[in-house]
Design a protein around this motif. Sequence first.
Motif, PDB file in Angstrom:
ATOM      1  N   PHE A 175      -2.293   3.567  -3.951  1.00  0.00           N
ATOM      2  CA  PHE A 175      -2.496   2.187  -4.393  1.00  0.00           C
ATOM      3  C   PHE A 175      -2.563   1.294  -3.171  1.00  0.00           C
TER       4      PHE A 175
ATOM      5  N   ASP B 219       5.362  -4.690  -7.656  1.00  0.00           N
ATOM      6  CA  ASP B 219       5.057  -6.107  -7.463  1.00  0.00           C
ATOM      7  C   ASP B 219       6.142  -6.781  -6.628  1.00  0.00           C
TER       8      ASP B 219
ATOM      9  N   ARG C  98       4.675   0.431 -11.863  1.00  0.00           N
ATOM     10  CA  ARG C  98       4.223  -0.926 -11.534  1.00  0.00           C
ATOM     11  C   ARG C  98       4.965  -1.374 -10.281  1.00  0.00           C
TER      12      ARG C  98
ATOM     13  N   HIS D 143       0.455  -3.895  -8.474  1.00  0.00           N
ATOM     14  CA  HIS D 143      -0.259  -2.632  -8.702  1.00  0.00           C
ATOM     15  C   HIS D 143       0.305  -1.912  -9.921  1.00  0.00           C
TER      16      HIS D 143
ATOM     17  N   HIS E 185       0.867  -1.172   0.000  1.00  0.00           N
ATOM     18  CA  HIS E 185       0.000   0.000   0.000  1.00  0.00           C
ATOM     19  C   HIS E 185       0.907   1.225   0.000  1.00  0.00           C
TER      20      HIS E 185
ATOM     21  N   ASN F  69      -3.324  -8.044  -4.348  1.00  0.00           N
ATOM     22  CA  ASN F  69      -2.923  -6.986  -3.421  1.00  0.00           C
ATOM     23  C   ASN F  69      -1.415  -6.736  -3.416  1.00  0.00           C
TER      24      ASN F  69
END
Length: 160
Positions: free
Chosen positions: A160, A130, A128, A147, A41, A144
């Motif tokens: 995000f 990950d 991006r 992103h 997040h 989750n």
Amino acid sequence: MAVRRGAVRSVVVAGLLLTLGVSVPAGAHAWAGPEADVAYHGRVALSQGKLRIWLVPENDGPAALANTTVRVRLSADLADRQELAGGCARAGLREVVCETGPLPLHGRGRHIGLELGLREPAAEVVVRVDTWWNGGATDRNHLNNEHMVLALDTGDAYAF
């Protein structure tokens, strides 16, 4: 500081070996590790050729992880010189990887803050985020921890 950089280098090398398709030793399976649910997040902001990223890794379990590596990929080239946060390393023209540190069961890892300079100013950048390496854990929920965020050169923060 040298210990952290060494740890990041070993994770970067491990990730590169996996990317290149180097086979896993006999008897080892991708699903043989613990099961965890890694999530990220954070916020992204772009202003005048500088991209600011703040993120917090989390683990919803069911197992704790000793360390993972988050990857940040951009749609624009990074400037040649970058001053990266501890535990982070450049992994290409448009990529940075950072170790998260321990991810306790139902807990958070270290907060990661990056200020990345772009090679050339851009009106927008796709970011991006990950997981690049998770210590061999199984993560059945990639929604989750993967992103994609479009950051416009307005200075506004996109979550995000």
